[in-house]
Design an enzyme around this catalytic site. Structure first.
Site, short mmCIF file in Angstrom:
data_model
loop_
_atom_site.label_atom_id
_atom_site.label_comp_id
_atom_site.label_asym_id
_atom_site.label_seq_id
_atom_site.Cartn_x
_atom_site.Cartn_y
_atom_site.Cartn_z
N CYS B 88 42.33 73.74 57.29
CA CYS B 88 43.24 73.04 58.20
C CYS B 88 44.23 72.14 57.48
CB CYS B 88 42.45 72.25 59.23
SG CYS B 88 41.31 73.31 60.14
N CYS B 213 37.80 69.24 72.96
CA CYS B 213 38.25 70.23 71.97
C CYS B 213 39.77 70.36 72.05
CB CYS B 213 37.64 71.59 72.27
SG CYS B 213 35.85 71.57 72.39
N LYS B 340 45.08 67.72 70.09
CA LYS B 340 44.57 67.83 71.46
C LYS B 340 45.60 68.47 72.37
CE LYS B 340 41.80 67.55 74.75
NZ LYS B 340 42.45 68.80 75.12
N HIS B 344 46.27 73.87 67.68
CA HIS B 344 46.09 73.83 66.23
C HIS B 344 46.42 75.16 65.56
CE1 HIS B 344 44.70 72.82 62.36
NE2 HIS B 344 43.41 73.02 62.51
#
Lengths: 484, 400
Positions: B88, B213, B340, B344
């Site tokens: 990431c 998540c 959020k 992502h």
């Protein structure tokens, strides 16, 4: 004196009440309704004949790994591999070394008892000891009577010539091609013939012949048999045979039908272990193996029998019980329904056999490393020590991890990842002698895990590569075996 | 210690695509969208770029390997293009490559661009994929939320904060990010949510519910960097410079040595300590104006607030409940809505975070604009809590 030095047993924790099967299938086969009493054991999705044999063997060896084992036998008609020696996997999982004979014994419900007679004779000749394990995970078609009769389980015996807890007195054998059922090559399920014929022409005639041969060979009289352990799913068949053979009325042992069902070729040994857990020193046990003939083995317990008290055996595992009332789960775990696992289940599960071979002790044997310089235990074993204050190179010796405690440091119940029994529990476990790993959990219930719980590691199917027919095995953390 | 990167490189321009379920776009479309904005902001031509770094993480589900997809999409004039992947932190890694190239003098102007097209997998969440033949034999079966959820059990245990409080604190983190994201036209999810919705959402991996998540989306972001001198010569009077770029990578200690208790990110602590030193920041809680941390999950954000030394250890939950990190709080966190609300797209995320910090520092953040920020920090955390890659970047006004 040759005989049994130690015993162990295994019964999966889940029990399916027969009434649940009858509720689901009685509409289709009303004959099932006469069998709604009791319960049967059922494997978790990640268990099979091999994993149960590993667990039974661990119970039998009780954390020791004798260095005089000269043979490992595995008896089953439901071994995961038709051509990859299953007993070899068993030996690797148990870390018993490789300078020995390993052998799979199969093709009959009598395989375990015939194999045992053979193994006892071999160990008498070679000296040292031998491990004899059996496991069975038979599948049956839904709405078939067998679904009610069968159960899953395993047992293991350590055979040897000294310090035996039960002396092998002798055996009688009869070979008759009496086909009460069969399962052809590549067939998934058994095909059965009429029960009344099996009783009258089979059990009632063939077993007494083998019993008589055993009595003749051992010089014992029928009245001297304290325990008569005979599998058989026909109602009260053991009692009827015992009566015909002249045994005392109380000698015929419970076939465990009401608590687990019949575990195929393993069941003779399951009943033998259960019997040894009941027996007192100096008792005579006759155990029967039935299948295209009959084996009758005679053992006499010794005064060392009480040393086995710390084994879970069959009784301990039977007490470690969880009722499963979801019949669909039973079907799914046994591959009897086609489920949509979703896109996440579609990842390729191919095993690189080169990688597996190089790392067989790490993966199958669960062997980690211990740094000779700083003493840090670590998994996996690595070239450079993981201790941030050490970092020594090439200092690690093998360290067996399977028998140490595993304490939960963190965990979750994952609903997102693909798992055959969601939510999938996993978490960080720390081992009693040092080391840790992020491990899959198995045999846990939702809400049944807490930080600090002490688990134990168990050998299970990690994933099934259905495309190539290959089971990947690894170790998972599971709650300790204890009576529920 | 080396002299570090502080004030050696300036950001000449940045761009960011709209993030979301871009059903009508390939990665190429997203790349061009982010790049065009960055190029216009920089006020240069493609021919002036000397080298490029291209971040994409799960290449097998969209563009494939190498620097070629970027070079082809932008028709770059056969300049060096390096593809980087570091979980990431991939986007921040591309930025680091470009920044280091300029700092070394190897390039006058360099491009960092990240992209991820995640919505071609057919399901929500990150794609399920293998980790190599040996890892696949022994690695626990678990999703990303499954790994991060365990921070909560360990944190709760270590600090004696009951799980209901943890759940409320991490839920408040998501509420705060949604409030910010609602004001951001480039965010994927633009809806305020009440705490009750978060607390009652379906469980993904205990104790993380659906709203704990981050989303999964498609997106791209880009930065063009140069020296402060060249930026000045190109007419940039207000210059944003790089203050620190740090990366810390697990070495197996957390996953294999019993010294780690599972409640924090060892790597983030190391990376942030080094970053503050590199940037000359001594009191981060007072000096950092705002930050974007890697809120892949709400619990990740809460723990990271401590590992970045903004909150004291064991007290982030209290700061969160006090509103310390809200838009009107002392140190706003995820002022753009965070992962959020952006989702992502892995290769893009680090650069997307920098895009917001850069915009805030230049006073371009519109409705979300904070008052006179000096330092903006970004943080990425890739992998799992027990084995990961952590990056920390700090940018600020030149001379600050």
């Amino acid at each position: 004196m040759v005989g049994i030095k130690a015993y162990g047993g295994y019964v999966p924790r889940r029990r399916l009440p027969r009434s649940v099967i009858v509720e689901n299938n009685g509409w289709f086969n009303s004959a099932l309704k006469g069998y709604s009493k009791g319960e049967r054991s059922m494997c978790n999705w990640d268990e099979d004949a091999l994993t149960m044999a590993v667990e039974a063997s661990r119970d039998c060896l009780d954390k020791t790994r004798p260095d005089d084992i000269k043979a490992i036998y595995l008896a089953s008609t439901t071994m995961p591999f038709t051509d990859r020696q299953n007993s070899g996997v068993l030996g690797t999982a148990l870390n018993l070394g490789q300078n020995m004979m390993t052998m799979d014994i199969t093709s009959s419900q009598r395989a375990a008892t015939s194999g045992l007679i053979n193994a006892l004779s071999v160990v008498q000749g070679t000296g040292g000891s031998a491990l004899f394990a059996a496991g069975e995970h038979r599948r049956s078609q839904t709405a078939n009577n067998n679904e009610l009769m069968y159960g899953d389980g395993g047992a293991a015996l350590l055979l040897g010539n000294e310090d035996v807890v039960a002396e092998y007195v002798g055996a009688g054998q009869v070979a008759v091609d009496f086909v009460d059922h069969y399962r052809g090559q590549n067939a998934d399920f058994d095909y059965n013939w009429e029960e009344r014929w099996i009783r009258d022409e089979g059990f009632m005639k063939i077993v007494p012949e083998a019993v008589q041969a055993a009595l003749d060979n051992t010089g014992l009289a029928a009245g001297e048999i304290d325990h008569f352990a005979m599998p058989g799913t026909i109602r009260n068949i053991a009692g009827m045979v015992a009566k015909r053979c002249g045994f005392a009325a109380e000698a015929a042992r419970d076939n465990l039908h009401s608590v687990m069902g019949e575990a195929g070729t393993a069941h003779s040994l399951v009943m033998l272990v259960d019997c040894l857990q009941d027996a007192t020193p100096g008792q005579v046990i006759m155990v029967i193996g039935w299948g295209q003939g009959c084996d009758a083995l005679v053992f006499r317990t010794t005064d060392k029998l009480p040393t086995m008290a710390n084994r879970q055996g069959i009784k301990g595992h039977l007490a470690h019980r969880k009722e499963e009332t979801n019949y669909n789960k039973f079907l799914a775990f046994n591959g009897l329904v086609q489920q949509d696992g979703g896109l996440r289940s579609e990842t390729d599960k191919q095993t690189a056999l080169t990688t597996l071979y190089r790392n067989r002790e790490m993966v199958i044997g669960f062997v980690g490393g211990k740094c000779e310089q700083c003493g840090t235990v670590q998994y996996p074993k690595a070239r450079i020590c993981v201790n941030p204050n050490c970092g020594a190179i090439n200092t690690q010796e093998d360290h067996k991890m399977a028998e140490t405690s595993a304490t939960i440091q963190s965990w979750t119940a994952d609903n997102l990842t693909y798992a055959p029994d969601p939510p999938h529990h996993f978490g960080m476990v720390t081992f009693g002698e040092g080391g840790r790993m992020m491990a899959d959990f198995t045999d846990v219930d939702e809400g049944g895990v807490a930080v600090g719980d002490e688990f134990r590691m168990v050998f299970r199917i990690k994933a099934a590569d259905e495309r190539r027919g290959f089971n990947k095995y690894f170790w998972k953390a599971a709650p300790k075996v204890q009576a529920s | 210690m080396a002299s570090g990167i502080r004030d050696k490189v300036a950001i000449l321009g940045m761009g960011c695509s709209k993030f979301g379920e871009r059903w009508d776009c390939d990665a190429e479309d997203l790349i061009v969208e982010a790049y065009q904005e960055a190029l216009a902001d920089a006020g240069i031509e493609t021919s002036q770029i000397d080298a490029a770094w291209f971040a994409t993480a799960i290449e097998e589900v969209h563009v494939g390997k190498s620097g070629v997809p970027l070079s082809v999409a932008l028709r770059l004039p056969n300049i060096p293009v390096t593809r980087v992947e570091n979980f990431c932190a991939s986007g921040t890694e591309a930025f680091r490559g470009a920044v280091y190239a300029v700092a070394s003098g190897a390039a006058d102007i360099a491009l960092a661009l990240g992209v991820e097209k995640l919505k071609d997998t057919g399901y929500g969440g990150l794609p399920q994929r293998g980790a190599g033949p040996l890892n696949d034999m022994v690695r626990a079966n678990g999703s990303a939320p499954g790994g991060f959820a365990q921070l909560a059990t360990a944190y709760s245990q270590k600090h004696g904060v009951d799980m209901d409080t943890v759940k409320k604190a991490i839920g408040s983190i998501s509420v705060k990010s949604h409030a910010n994201g609602a004001k951001n036209p480039k965010a994927h999810l633009r809806k305020e949510i009440p705490l009750e919705t978060v607390l009652n959402a379906p469980m993904i991996a205990a104790p993380l519910g659906l709203f704990d998540c981050c989303g999964v989306s498609d997106g791209s972001a880009a930065a063009i960097v140069t020296t402060p001198e060249i930026a000045k010569s190109l007419g940039k009077s207000e210059r944003i410079t790089v203050k620190a770029l740090q990366l810390a990578v697990s070495n197996g200690q957390e996953s294999g040595h019993n010294s780690w208790d599972g409640s924090y990110f060892l790597t983030t602590r190391k990376a942030s300590e080094r970053a503050y030193k590199e940037a000359g920041i001594e009191k981060p809680r007072e000096q950092i104006s705002m930050f974007e941390c890697h809120d892949c999950f709400s619990i990740t954000e809460m723990v990271t607030m401590e590992d970045l030394y903004i909150s004291n250890e064991g007290e982030a939950w209290r700061d969160v409940l006090d509103g310390f990190y809200n838009a009107d709080g002392q140190v706003p966190c995820q002022i753009d809505g965070g992962l959020k609300c952006f989702g992502h797209p892995i290769g893009a995320s680090g650069l997307r975070m920098l895009y917001e910090m850069y915009g805030q520092l230049l006073g371009r953040a519109g409705e979300r604009q904070l008052q006179d920020p000096t330092f903006g920090m970004t943080h990425n955390l890739g992998g799992q809590p027990h084995q990961n890659v952590s990056s920390v970047a700090i940018i600020g006004r030149e001379g600050a």
